[in-house]
Design a protein around this motif. Structure first.
Motif: not given
Length: 571
Positions: A324-328, A352-358
């Motif tokens: 949770f912390i890492l994604m944020t 790379r977008t926020d979706a890539t991390v998610s």
């Protein structure tokens, strides 16, 4: 019930007949692309607003009407139903499934309420704070469904000890353990004999706490792009319409919306306190132990016992919290704007977008075992009693079934239908035609245009679903902004936030219906309280867009990315 069933059947029939009748003069007799696209838009909007068919099914209307009318090819329409935000939502749902599976949400909620205490005012504020925090990352509906049972347990504890507390109010004090406690509370008015509440004040506390949860869930959903489906709809439609903008991401949205949520949280709490608990904030919000009643102490003990039942924090909870912390952090540091983000480490930009991390972190939850590595300790039960060996020591944090239970596929299709409608409006030229019809509004100042849009959207969303309302209004407001030479963000962001303020009726949104089902509030209570919350929301959003939103999004000038889009659309 038969009457309501007949009304629903008649509503569906009328909507079907209307859609068939308007097809002949608009869709078939006239062959121009704008008319065909307008027909598809009207039919889809009618189905969405009336809910004669499920929202997801209605969102499929463009998938077959656009190819039939020659507006878009079938392959082009199909491509609109899966976008970058779909992957973003899937990754977030993986994290939400892990949070719910390992009861991390319950631990957070109980802990925050333990800190707040059982005084009515502080209890309501504590539940609102934890609901806002959870709703930032989970859907508003899931958050309300998770928090409301905890609140109901506390309320039942208040009700069950209400008679004893009423009797003690007539005395000058009470003895709890070895401490004499003074209770300067006024005499309480008893409810009727048929009421399940010992006193009228108990009923008011139940109303206040119940409504505070649904309002807090709505406020929390405003803070992040993934907090609610309407935010995702806006982000994808905006980035699709203005691909060169590069101004909307997790960080910029959070910076703009977080102060809004804090102000709304405090003002909503004050409004609900005034409406149901009165103006005696000193009595209902005191943290002094000497002013606590027996009922409040028993309620605190009940919350503490529920927390103890969770046992010590487990390894899966720690892993979920770390993810949770890492994604944020990865979302915030991707492209913060004032300093280079971690995407600058890669050679190719824009991949790379926020979706890539998610999706990456969500995928890892299917791989990481839920059991601590190199641990031979047997699995213990929740009560700390008998133990047994885990039959599958390599069982992952979440399974596909866990993901499937939370994944809102209807919302995914609904969002895709909105993208398809927007694409059709762009290709057919309907958006340009709508913009020309709105030219008489060019004499209004930008803040007035934004205020009218907010009031209109917040009124419509009381009777129609939030995603459907926003999907219909976004192309119209975009065309309006381009015609009036206003920064599109000046109208689109406030409208996106105000569409979530459908808080006056149980049908406004699912959290309202969940809270209403517990039976503590009536429709008149929701209308009275919701009107104030709606007004607070519109005023705070207008304050934000005219103050700190101006330098954040450079709203004082018509941007180049909107000029390019306007010129291209005109051609």
């Amino acid at each position: 019930m038969n009457v309501f069933k007949c009304m629903y059947i008649v509503k569906s029939f009328v909507c079907d007949v209307f859609c068939v009748m308007c097809r002949t003069p608009v869709g078939l007799a006239v062959s121009i692309g704008e008319a065909c696209c307008a027909y598809v838009l009207i039919v889809t909007a009618v189905y969405w607003v009336s809910e004669a068919v499920p929202l997801g099914a209605a969102a499929l209307v463009p998938a077959f009407l656009y190819p039939l009318f020659g507006v878009l090819k079938s392959s082009e329409v199909a491509a609109e139903y899966c976008k970058d935000t779909t992957l973003l939502l899937m990754g977030v749902i993986c994290l939400a499934a892990s949070i719910e599976k390992w009861n991390l949400h319950k631990r957070i909620a109980l802990r925050m309420v333990m800190i707040a205490g059982a005084k009515p005012g502080m209890l309501v504020l504590g539940f609102m704070c934890c609901t806002v925090f959870l709703s930032m990352w989970l859907s508003n509906t899931s958050t309300t469904a998770m928090v409301m049972p905890i609140a109901e347990a506390v309320l039942q504890q208040l009700i069950s000890t209400g008679v004893a507390d009423t009797q003690e109010d007539s005395e000058t004090g009470l003895s709890f353990g070895e401490t004499a406690i003074s209770i300067p509370e006024p005499k309480k008015e008893k409810e009727s004999k048929n009421s399940r509440y010992p006193t009228k004040r108990d009923h008011m506390i139940c109303k206040c706490l119940s409504l505070s949860i649904t309002y807090a869930a709505t406020i929390g959903g405003l803070i992040t792009i993934t907090g609610t489906s309407t935010n995702l709809i806006f982000a994808e439609q905006f980035n699709n319409r203005y691909p060169d903008a590069k101004v909307i991401n997790f960080g910029t949205w959070f910076i703009f919306s977080f102060p809004i949520a804090i102000i709304m949280l405090l003002l909503t709490w004050v409004w609900l306190h005034f409406l149901f608990l009165g103006c005696n904030f000193r009595e209902t919000c005191s943290l002094s132990k000497k002013r606590k009643t027996r009922r409040e102490m028993l309620s605190e003990r009940k919350i503490h016992d529920e927390y103890i039942k969770l046992g010590p924090i487990s390894y899966p909870e720690v892993v979920t919290g770390v993810f949770f912390i890492l994604m944020t952090l990865l979302w915030f540091t991707r492209e913060p704007g004032f300093v280079p983000g971690w995407t600058s480490l890669f050679e190719k930009k824009g991949y790379r977008t926020d979706a890539t991390v998610s999706v990456l972190l969500g995928f890892l939850l299917f791989l990481i075992p839920a059991r601590r590595p190199f641990s031979r300790a047997p699995r213990t039960t929740a009560g700390g009693g008998s133990t047994e060996r885990d039959p599958d020591p390599l069982a992952p944090m979440i399974t596909w079934k866990d993901f499937q239970n939370l994944m809102p596929w209807e919302i995914v299709i609904l969002v895709g239908g909105g993208y398809a409608l927007a694409a059709g409006c762009k290709v057919s030229g309907l958006s340009v035609w709508i913009g020309r019809q709105l030219e008489p509004m060019s004499g209004l100042p930008p803040w007035m245009v934004t205020l009218l849009a907010c009031l209109l959207v917040s009124a419509v969303t009381e009777f129609a679903s939030n995603p459907a309302t926003l999907t219909v209004f976004l192309p119209i407001l975009s065309a309006l902004s381009e015609t009036l030479k206003i920064n599109p963000l000046h109208t689109l962001i406030p409208a996106t936030m105000c569409v979530s303020f459908g808080v006056m009726l149980p049908v406004g949104n699912p959290p309202n219906a969940i809270v209403f089902s517990y039976g503590h509030v009536q429709i008149s209570d929701m209308v009275k309280a919701g009107f104030g919350v709606n007004l607070i929301g519109v005023l705070v959003v207008m304050l934000a867009i005219t103050t700190w939103g101006v330098p954040l999004f450079n709203l004082t000038e018509f941007p180049d990315w909107a000029i390019d889009r306007n010129v291209t659309g005109s051609l």
